[in-house]
Design a protein around this motif. Structure first.
Motif, PDB file in Angstrom:
ATOM      1  N   ASP A 201       0.816  -1.209   0.000  1.00  0.00           N
ATOM      2  CA  ASP A 201       0.000   0.000   0.000  1.00  0.00           C
ATOM      3  C   ASP A 201       0.851   1.262   0.000  1.00  0.00           C
ATOM      4  O   ASP A 201       0.424   2.311   0.472  1.00  0.00           O
ATOM      5  N   GLY A 202       2.059   1.188  -0.540  1.00  0.00           N
ATOM      6  CA  GLY A 202       2.963   2.325  -0.494  1.00  0.00           C
ATOM      7  C   GLY A 202       2.857   3.230  -1.700  1.00  0.00           C
ATOM      8  O   GLY A 202       2.257   2.895  -2.717  1.00  0.00           O
ATOM      9  N   ASP A 203       3.479   4.400  -1.575  1.00  0.00           N
ATOM     10  CA  ASP A 203       3.589   5.331  -2.685  1.00  0.00           C
ATOM     11  C   ASP A 203       4.895   5.094  -3.414  1.00  0.00           C
ATOM     12  O   ASP A 203       5.920   4.766  -2.806  1.00  0.00           O
ATOM     13  N   LEU A 204       4.855   5.275  -4.737  1.00  0.00           N
ATOM     14  CA  LEU A 204       5.989   4.915  -5.589  1.00  0.00           C
ATOM     15  C   LEU A 204       6.259   6.028  -6.588  1.00  0.00           C
ATOM     16  O   LEU A 204       5.356   6.749  -7.008  1.00  0.00           O
ATOM     17  N   TYR A 205       7.533   6.130  -6.989  1.00  0.00           N
ATOM     18  CA  TYR A 205       7.903   6.894  -8.173  1.00  0.00           C
ATOM     19  C   TYR A 205       8.090   5.906  -9.310  1.00  0.00           C
ATOM     20  O   TYR A 205       8.808   4.909  -9.174  1.00  0.00           O
ATOM     21  N   VAL A 206       7.438   6.185 -10.451  1.00  0.00           N
ATOM     22  CA  VAL A 206       7.411   5.251 -11.570  1.00  0.00           C
ATOM     23  C   VAL A 206       7.855   5.952 -12.844  1.00  0.00           C
ATOM     24  O   VAL A 206       7.443   7.081 -13.130  1.00  0.00           O
ATOM     25  N   SER A 207       8.680   5.295 -13.624  1.00  0.00           N
ATOM     26  CA  SER A 207       9.033   5.748 -14.973  1.00  0.00           C
ATOM     27  C   SER A 207       9.327   4.495 -15.811  1.00  0.00           C
ATOM     28  O   SER A 207       9.677   3.449 -15.258  1.00  0.00           O
ATOM     29  N   PRO A 208       9.191   4.560 -17.121  1.00  0.00           N
ATOM     30  CA  PRO A 208       8.638   5.679 -17.896  1.00  0.00           C
ATOM     31  C   PRO A 208       7.138   5.841 -17.667  1.00  0.00           C
ATOM     32  O   PRO A 208       6.470   4.923 -17.183  1.00  0.00           O
ATOM     33  N   LEU A 209       6.637   6.989 -18.039  1.00  0.00           N
ATOM     34  CA  LEU A 209       5.245   7.325 -17.792  1.00  0.00           C
ATOM     35  C   LEU A 209       4.295   6.303 -18.385  1.00  0.00           C
ATOM     36  O   LEU A 209       3.270   5.972 -17.772  1.00  0.00           O
ATOM     37  N   TYR A 210       4.617   5.784 -19.564  1.00  0.00           N
ATOM     38  CA  TYR A 210       3.649   4.913 -20.242  1.00  0.00           C
ATOM     39  C   TYR A 210       3.441   3.578 -19.544  1.00  0.00           C
ATOM     40  O   TYR A 210       2.544   2.819 -19.915  1.00  0.00           O
ATOM     41  N   LEU A 211       4.224   3.282 -18.509  1.00  0.00           N
ATOM     42  CA  LEU A 211       4.024   2.056 -17.735  1.00  0.00           C
ATOM     43  C   LEU A 211       3.379   2.324 -16.380  1.00  0.00           C
ATOM     44  O   LEU A 211       3.131   1.394 -15.611  1.00  0.00           O
ATOM     45  N   ALA A 212       3.088   3.592 -16.077  1.00  0.00           N
ATOM     46  CA  ALA A 212       2.661   3.960 -14.721  1.00  0.00           C
ATOM     47  C   ALA A 212       1.201   3.667 -14.446  1.00  0.00           C
ATOM     48  O   ALA A 212       0.799   3.535 -13.291  1.00  0.00           O
ATOM     49  N   GLY A 213       0.353   3.589 -15.477  1.00  0.00           N
ATOM     50  CA  GLY A 213      -1.065   3.415 -15.253  1.00  0.00           C
ATOM     51  C   GLY A 213      -1.758   4.719 -14.919  1.00  0.00           C
ATOM     52  O   GLY A 213      -1.137   5.778 -14.782  1.00  0.00           O
ATOM     53  N   SER A 214      -3.064   4.639 -14.760  1.00  0.00           N
ATOM     54  CA  SER A 214      -3.887   5.812 -14.469  1.00  0.00           C
ATOM     55  C   SER A 214      -4.006   6.024 -12.965  1.00  0.00           C
ATOM     56  O   SER A 214      -3.914   5.080 -12.181  1.00  0.00           O
ATOM     57  N   THR A 215      -4.228   7.274 -12.576  1.00  0.00           N
ATOM     58  CA  THR A 215      -4.531   7.567 -11.166  1.00  0.00           C
ATOM     59  C   THR A 215      -6.021   7.404 -10.887  1.00  0.00           C
ATOM     60  O   THR A 215      -6.439   7.476  -9.733  1.00  0.00           O
ATOM     61  N   PHE A 216      -6.817   7.218 -11.936  1.00  0.00           N
ATOM     62  CA  PHE A 216      -8.260   7.014 -11.815  1.00  0.00           C
ATOM     63  C   PHE A 216      -8.950   8.142 -11.052  1.00  0.00           C
ATOM     64  O   PHE A 216      -9.870   7.930 -10.277  1.00  0.00           O
ATOM     65  N   THR A 217      -8.481   9.340 -11.270  1.00  0.00           N
ATOM     66  CA  THR A 217      -9.168  10.537 -10.801  1.00  0.00           C
ATOM     67  C   THR A 217      -9.162  11.549 -11.935  1.00  0.00           C
ATOM     68  O   THR A 217      -8.143  11.735 -12.595  1.00  0.00           O
ATOM     69  N   GLY A 218     -10.302  12.167 -12.179  1.00  0.00           N
ATOM     70  CA  GLY A 218     -10.385  13.086 -13.303  1.00  0.00           C
ATOM     71  C   GLY A 218      -9.959  14.497 -13.007  1.00  0.00           C
ATOM     72  O   GLY A 218      -9.780  15.304 -13.929  1.00  0.00           O
ATOM     73  N   ASP A 219      -9.771  14.833 -11.730  1.00  0.00           N
ATOM     74  CA  ASP A 219      -9.552  16.230 -11.352  1.00  0.00           C
ATOM     75  C   ASP A 219      -8.404  16.916 -12.091  1.00  0.00           C
ATOM     76  O   ASP A 219      -8.566  18.044 -12.573  1.00  0.00           O
ATOM     77  N   PRO A 220      -7.195  16.307 -12.177  1.00  0.00           N
ATOM     78  CA  PRO A 220      -6.091  17.037 -12.825  1.00  0.00           C
ATOM     79  C   PRO A 220      -6.375  17.403 -14.275  1.00  0.00           C
ATOM     80  O   PRO A 220      -5.997  18.490 -14.729  1.00  0.00           O
TER      81      PRO A 220
END
Length: 283
Positions: free
Chosen positions: A7-26
């Motif tokens: 359940d941790g927070d991660l830094y991910v790269s490249p972007l195209y492998l990171a997946g969606s945040t599933f929030t529309g706000d940004p």
């Protein structure tokens, strides 16, 4: 990939492998900042439109298909779309945000900037990928750009699709994709023929940006984790003062709360001694 907590927070790269945040706000914010109207239905789908109804956006987590985002621009609010862009569910949210930010900027410059395709060559949209080391292949049928790890690509068809088929999504002029093959790991984005090149270029520029993005572990598609560069976010280390304060807070006391509060106010060393603020999004 290093070991990570479930359940941790991660830094991910490249972007195209990171997946969606599933929030529309940004991705919605750039348009809402320009006084676009927002509505939702009983299923929590969200609909945004410009005041003159020339630009329409749908954020559709409960939509009829796998497409999460649909963006359409109309020369006539009552006519068919002049062009359309779509992003499906696993698409990294940053890519949609790059597109809507450029669209909102164009909106402020007038209809010619977002309704009509500019007379720029397609190279404007491909240049960010080439500069990031993507491979380009040209043929009579299409131009194809592929990421160095073969896990993302862009195809520009040189054959003009039929307008109805293109708007239905049966044929694509521009198709962008990323991620390992599989449900919820590979995403697709499409842009119809009349989509202004500078909007596509804003999307590919964000895609080519090597900077890691922040994700919550379950947001990163499982199939992509072995191929992505992932670094767990290290929680801040508590200082000795933090430890003493936490211990004091847990200790029982018979001193009335009003006395404790007065003593705390009188002896507080100042803002620099405050407990560090957690900046993580979920725990």
């Amino acid at each position: 990939m290093p070991n990570t907590s479930p359940d941790g927070d991660l830094y991910v790269s490249p972007l195209y492998l990171a997946g969606s945040t599933f929030t529309g706000d940004p991705a919605l914010a750039p348009l809402l900042d320009h006084d676009f109207d927002l509505h939702s239905d009983e299923l929590a789908n969200v609909y945004v439109s410009s005041p003159q109804r020339h630009i329409r956006l749908g954020y559709l987590p409960e939509g009829p298909d796998y497409t999460l985002w649909k963006i359409a621009v109309h020369a006539d609010p009552f006519g068919p779309p002049r062009w359309m862009a779509t992003f499906d569910s696993p698409t990294p949210t940053e890519l949609v945000t790059a597109f809507t930010t450029a669209l909102a900027s164009g909106y402020t410059k007038g209809a010619d900037n977002y309704q009509a395709r500019k007379a720029y060559p397609i190279d404007e949209a491909l240049r960010p990928l080439a500069e990031a080391g993507w491979t380009r292949t040209d043929s009579w049928a299409a131009t194809v750009c592929t990421a160095p790890d073969q896990l993302a690509g862009l195809t520009y068809s040189r054959q003009l699709p039929g307008p109805d088929a293109e708007l239905r999504g049966d044929e694509h002029r521009w198709l962008l994709w990323g991620g390992q093959d599989g449900y919820r790991s590979r995403w697709y984005a499409s842009f119809t023929s009349r989509t202004p090149i500078h909007l596509i270029a804003a999307t590919t520029a964000r895609l080519a940006d090597p900077a890691p993005v922040l994700r919550y572990t379950p947001e990163v598609p499982a199939r992509n984790r072995g191929s992505a560069r992932i670094t767990p976010v290290t929680p801040p280390v508590p200082t000795p003062l933090d430890v003493r304060r936490a211990s004091a807070a847990r200790a029982r006391t018979t001193i009335p709360r009003t006395v404790v509060r007065a003593a705390t106010v009188a002896t507080a060393p100042g803002p620099s001694a405050a407990l560090p603020v957690r900046t993580f999004r979920r725990r």
